[in-house]
Enzyme design. Structure first.
Site, PDB file in Angstrom:
ATOM      1  N   HIS A   1       0.805  -1.220   0.000  1.00 25.17           N
ATOM      2  CA  HIS A   1       0.000   0.000   0.000  1.00 25.17           C
ATOM      3  C   HIS A   1       0.836   1.266   0.000  1.00 25.17           C
ATOM      4  O   HIS A   1       0.356   2.311   0.410  1.00 25.17           O
ATOM      5  CB  HIS A   1      -0.955  -0.017   1.212  1.00 25.17           C
ATOM      6  CG  HIS A   1      -1.927  -1.147   1.168  1.00 25.17           C
ATOM      7  ND1 HIS A   1      -2.505  -1.679   2.305  1.00 25.17           N
ATOM      8  CD2 HIS A   1      -2.400  -1.887   0.135  1.00 25.17           C
ATOM      9  CE1 HIS A   1      -3.309  -2.671   1.956  1.00 25.17           C
ATOM     10  NE2 HIS A   1      -3.267  -2.826   0.650  1.00 25.17           N
TER      11      HIS A   1
ATOM     12  N   CYS B   1       3.580  13.364  -7.203  1.00 25.57           N
ATOM     13  CA  CYS B   1       2.657  14.219  -7.951  1.00 25.57           C
ATOM     14  C   CYS B   1       1.320  13.494  -8.067  1.00 25.57           C
ATOM     15  O   CYS B   1       1.280  12.312  -8.412  1.00 25.57           O
ATOM     16  CB  CYS B   1       3.211  14.506  -9.354  1.00 25.57           C
ATOM     17  SG  CYS B   1       2.034  15.368 -10.425  1.00 25.57           S
TER      18      CYS B   1
HETATM   19  C1  BV8 Z   1      -8.353  -2.218  -5.019  1.00 23.35           C
HETATM   20  C2  BV8 Z   1      -2.958   3.077   2.644  1.00 23.35           C
HETATM   21  C3  BV8 Z   1      -9.018  -2.551  -7.241  1.00 23.35           C
HETATM   22  C4  BV8 Z   1      -3.718   4.343   2.940  1.00 23.35           C
HETATM   23  C5  BV8 Z   1      -4.619   1.299   2.767  1.00 23.35           C
HETATM   24  C6  BV8 Z   1     -15.792  -0.863  -3.249  1.00 23.35           C
HETATM   25  C7  BV8 Z   1     -15.223   0.214  -3.929  1.00 23.35           C
HETATM   26  C8  BV8 Z   1     -13.853   0.302  -4.117  1.00 23.35           C
HETATM   27  C9  BV8 Z   1     -13.035  -0.698  -3.637  1.00 23.35           C
HETATM   28  C10 BV8 Z   1     -13.621  -1.740  -2.956  1.00 23.35           C
HETATM   29  C11 BV8 Z   1     -14.977  -1.851  -2.765  1.00 23.35           C
HETATM   30  N1  BV8 Z   1     -15.227  -2.993  -2.067  1.00 23.35           N
HETATM   31  C12 BV8 Z   1     -14.055  -3.606  -1.794  1.00 23.35           C
HETATM   32  C13 BV8 Z   1     -13.096  -2.872  -2.349  1.00 23.35           C
HETATM   33  C14 BV8 Z   1     -11.710  -3.170  -2.319  1.00 23.35           C
HETATM   34  C15 BV8 Z   1     -11.089  -2.266  -1.265  1.00 23.35           C
HETATM   35  C16 BV8 Z   1     -11.359  -2.843   0.106  1.00 23.35           C
HETATM   36  O1  BV8 Z   1     -10.744  -3.817   0.475  1.00 23.35           O
HETATM   37  N2  BV8 Z   1     -12.322  -2.244   0.838  1.00 23.35           N
HETATM   38  C17 BV8 Z   1     -12.660  -2.759   2.128  1.00 23.35           C
HETATM   39  C18 BV8 Z   1     -13.271  -1.633   2.966  1.00 23.35           C
HETATM   40  C19 BV8 Z   1     -13.619  -3.928   1.960  1.00 23.35           C
HETATM   41  N3  BV8 Z   1      -9.689  -2.304  -1.584  1.00 23.35           N
HETATM   42  C20 BV8 Z   1      -9.169  -1.340  -2.340  1.00 23.35           C
HETATM   43  O2  BV8 Z   1      -9.758  -0.341  -2.681  1.00 23.35           O
HETATM   44  C21 BV8 Z   1      -7.753  -1.622  -2.779  1.00 23.35           C
HETATM   45  N4  BV8 Z   1      -7.671  -1.429  -4.202  1.00 23.35           N
HETATM   46  O3  BV8 Z   1      -9.065  -3.130  -4.656  1.00 23.35           O
HETATM   47  O4  BV8 Z   1      -8.206  -1.863  -6.344  1.00 23.35           O
HETATM   48  C22 BV8 Z   1     -10.370  -1.872  -7.246  1.00 23.35           C
HETATM   49  C23 BV8 Z   1     -10.431  -0.547  -7.608  1.00 23.35           C
HETATM   50  C24 BV8 Z   1     -11.684   0.056  -7.678  1.00 23.35           C
HETATM   51  C25 BV8 Z   1     -12.854  -0.666  -7.340  1.00 23.35           C
HETATM   52  C26 BV8 Z   1     -12.761  -1.999  -6.910  1.00 23.35           C
HETATM   53  C27 BV8 Z   1     -11.503  -2.601  -6.864  1.00 23.35           C
HETATM   54  C28 BV8 Z   1      -6.805  -0.658  -2.093  1.00 23.35           C
HETATM   55  C29 BV8 Z   1      -6.727  -1.043  -0.616  1.00 23.35           C
HETATM   56  C30 BV8 Z   1      -5.584  -0.245   0.026  1.00 23.35           C
HETATM   57  C31 BV8 Z   1      -6.145   0.867   0.875  1.00 23.35           C
HETATM   58  N5  BV8 Z   1      -5.046   1.569   1.560  1.00 23.35           N
HETATM   59  N6  BV8 Z   1      -3.585   1.954   3.327  1.00 23.35           N
HETATM   60  C32 BV8 Z   1      -3.563   4.784   4.375  1.00 23.35           C
HETATM   61  O5  BV8 Z   1      -2.988   4.049   5.199  1.00 23.35           O
HETATM   62  O6  BV8 Z   1      -4.023   5.925   4.673  1.00 23.35           O
HETATM   63  S1  BV8 Z   1      -5.333   0.047   3.617  1.00 23.35           S
HETATM   64  C33 BV8 Z   1      -5.243   0.431   5.275  1.00 23.35           C
HETATM   65  O7  BV8 Z   1      -6.252  -0.292   5.911  1.00 23.35           O
HETATM   66  C34 BV8 Z   1      -3.973  -0.047   5.908  1.00 23.35           C
HETATM   67  O8  BV8 Z   1      -2.849   0.104   5.112  1.00 23.35           O
HETATM   68  C35 BV8 Z   1      -4.259  -1.489   6.215  1.00 23.35           C
HETATM   69  O9  BV8 Z   1      -3.832  -2.282   5.159  1.00 23.35           O
HETATM   70  C36 BV8 Z   1      -5.747  -1.534   6.247  1.00 23.35           C
HETATM   71  C37 BV8 Z   1      -6.209  -1.861   7.621  1.00 23.35           C
HETATM   72  O10 BV8 Z   1      -6.107  -3.264   7.709  1.00 23.35           O
HETATM   73  P1  BV8 Z   1      -5.229  -3.958   8.856  1.00 23.35           P
HETATM   74  O11 BV8 Z   1      -3.805  -3.716   8.599  1.00 23.35           O
HETATM   75  O12 BV8 Z   1      -5.681  -5.357   8.926  1.00 23.35           O
HETATM   76  O13 BV8 Z   1      -5.579  -3.176  10.167  1.00 23.35           O
HETATM   77  P2  BV8 Z   1      -6.899  -3.281  11.042  1.00 23.35           P
HETATM   78  O14 BV8 Z   1      -6.924  -2.095  11.921  1.00 23.35           O
HETATM   79  O15 BV8 Z   1      -8.062  -3.594  10.162  1.00 23.35           O
HETATM   80  O16 BV8 Z   1      -6.648  -4.592  11.930  1.00 23.35           O
HETATM   81  C38 BV8 Z   1      -5.613  -4.559  12.882  1.00 23.35           C
HETATM   82  C39 BV8 Z   1      -5.501  -5.970  13.433  1.00 23.35           C
HETATM   83  O17 BV8 Z   1      -4.419  -5.990  14.374  1.00 23.35           O
HETATM   84  C40 BV8 Z   1      -6.741  -6.437  14.172  1.00 23.35           C
HETATM   85  O18 BV8 Z   1      -7.090  -7.737  13.737  1.00 23.35           O
HETATM   86  C41 BV8 Z   1      -6.299  -6.469  15.635  1.00 23.35           C
HETATM   87  O19 BV8 Z   1      -6.905  -7.511  16.359  1.00 23.35           O
HETATM   88  C42 BV8 Z   1      -4.830  -6.727  15.503  1.00 23.35           C
HETATM   89  N7  BV8 Z   1      -4.004  -6.261  16.627  1.00 23.35           N
HETATM   90  C43 BV8 Z   1      -4.263  -5.257  17.505  1.00 23.35           C
HETATM   91  N8  BV8 Z   1      -3.235  -5.143  18.370  1.00 23.35           N
HETATM   92  C44 BV8 Z   1      -2.324  -6.105  18.028  1.00 23.35           C
HETATM   93  C45 BV8 Z   1      -2.809  -6.816  16.924  1.00 23.35           C
HETATM   94  N9  BV8 Z   1      -2.135  -7.830  16.350  1.00 23.35           N
HETATM   95  C46 BV8 Z   1      -0.957  -8.167  16.901  1.00 23.35           C
HETATM   96  N10 BV8 Z   1      -0.414  -7.537  17.968  1.00 23.35           N
HETATM   97  C47 BV8 Z   1      -1.068  -6.510  18.559  1.00 23.35           C
HETATM   98  N11 BV8 Z   1      -0.535  -5.892  19.623  1.00 23.35           N
END
Ligand code: BV8
Length: 266
Positions: free
Chosen positions: A132, A140
């Site tokens: 990501h 840009c």
């Molecule tokens: C794509 C950078 C093709 C930015 C990030 C509808 C319209 C458009 C797209 C979609 C759609 N439906 C689905 C999609 C696909 C979409 C998506 O997945 N949406 C989700 C909401 C369903 N994905 C995309 O858009 C991707 N591109 O698919 O392109 C496309 C294009 C157009 C249309 C369709 C498809 C791009 C995805 C990348 C987004 N950018 N980051 C920024 O950071 O500002 S993602 C961002 O969120 C982070 O980088 C990270 O990857 C993500 C969060 O996820 P996690 O890392 O898992 O974090 P989270 O908080 O969720 O979980 C933390 C975990 O840690 C928990 O389980 C917790 O229990 C655990 N934890 C807590 N403490 C600890 C621990 N574990 C261990 N030790 C601890 N101490």
């Protein structure tokens, strides 16, 4: 259920730590897939927590999009500046360090991270696929010189941080964070590199991800289909947990050093 440690953390059963250490210790190709949880013990809130954590005013899902930036460039730029400052002010935690040290013990280790902080790099991991992009880089908005047109904001002499996003030195239009926003394609090279790595892997270590964001969330499934063994480190169940062979239900900054120690003890 594991014993509780002095901080009241549930300790992961020793037998599971040793089972994970045995599987990882004998791997030929280990892929480590990390999410925001691996940086949690460095003090960086996860996305799940962001809704009520340091970003309580902003929903990351709503701000991390090209539309949000075009609608309000200064708000989005300032949010990323705030996050950059937060990352600059913290250090990699023992979980990052343990993952980096695995490279000294195993024949092949690739880190595939969803995170945009630079903590794996600063901890010393040497083979990192950033799915990501990077919070610490800017580009840009129109990639006017080709993908990506990186811009060194620190070198822009007349830039005033109070003015929101700088102007691209090439075309004069917006500079933006060099991260992948929701709705944007992942960098072609990074995604194909990650897919190849998980298809070759015999062991996948999934650390700190909810498994909700695609296409990253599909990588463990792909590995499973290719016959890999899956291990997860996460204090809570995730979308990946049903797929894994061993679930270490504890914080990565505590569990990963225990696994590393068990591997060293052989
Ligand atoms: C794509 C950078 C093709 C930015 C990030 C509808 C319209 C458009 C797209 C979609 C759609 N439906 C689905 C999609 C696909 C979409 C998506 O997945 N949406 C989700 C909401 C369903 N994905 C995309 O858009 C991707 N591109 O698919 O392109 C496309 C294009 C157009 C249309 C369709 C498809 C791009 C995805 C990348 C987004 N950018 N980051 C920024 O950071 O500002 S993602 C961002 O969120 C982070 O980088 C990270 O990857 C993500 C969060 O996820 P996690 O890392 O898992 O974090 P989270 O908080 O969720 O979980 C933390 C975990 O840690 C928990 O389980 C917790 O229990 C655990 N934890 C807590 N403490 C600890 C621990 N574990 C261990 N030790 C601890 N101490």
């Amino acid at each position: 259920m594991g014993r509780m440690d002095q901080e009241g953390q549930t300790m992961v059963d020793e037998s599971r730590i040793h089972e994970a250490a045995r599987l990882i210790g004998q791997s030929d190709h280990l892929v480590i897939l990390t999410g925001a949880g691996v940086s949690r013990e460095s003090g960086i809130p996860t996305f799940r927590e962001a809704l009520d954590g340091l970003w309580e005013r902003y929903d990351p899902m709503l701000l991390a999009t090209p539309q949000a930036f075009q609608n309000n460039p200064k708000l989005v730029w300032d949010w990323y500046e705030y996050r950059r400052e937060m990352v600059r002010a913290v250090q990699p935690n023992p979980g990052h360090a343990a993952l980096a040290e695995l490279e000294d013990l195993l024949p092949s280790v690739v880190v595939v991270t969803q995170n945009v902080d630079d903590l794996h790099q600063r901890a010393g991991s040497s083979d990192i696929v950033t799915l990501h992009g990077s919070l610490m880089a800017s580009k840009c908005f129109f990639d006017c010189q080709g993908q990506p047109t990186l811009v060194d904001v620190a070198a822009l002499l007349d830039y005033d941080p109070d003015d929101g996003p700088p102007a691209c030195p090439h075309c004069g239009r917006w500079v933006r964070p060099a991260v992948v926003w929701f709705g944007e394609m992942l960098p072609e090279g990074a995604l194909s590199r990650a897919i190849t790595a998980v298809e070759v892997a015999d062991v996948i270590l999934v650390v700190g991800t909810s498994g909700l964001i695609e296409p990253a969330a599909s990588l463990p499934r792909l590995a499973r289909q290719a016959g890999a063994t899956l291990i997860e480190v996460n204090p809570r169940a995730s979308q990946i947990t049903p797929l894994v062979d061993v679930w270490l239900a504890g914080p990565s900054g505590v569990v990963l050093p225990q696994v590393l120690q068990a591997i060293r003890a052989g």
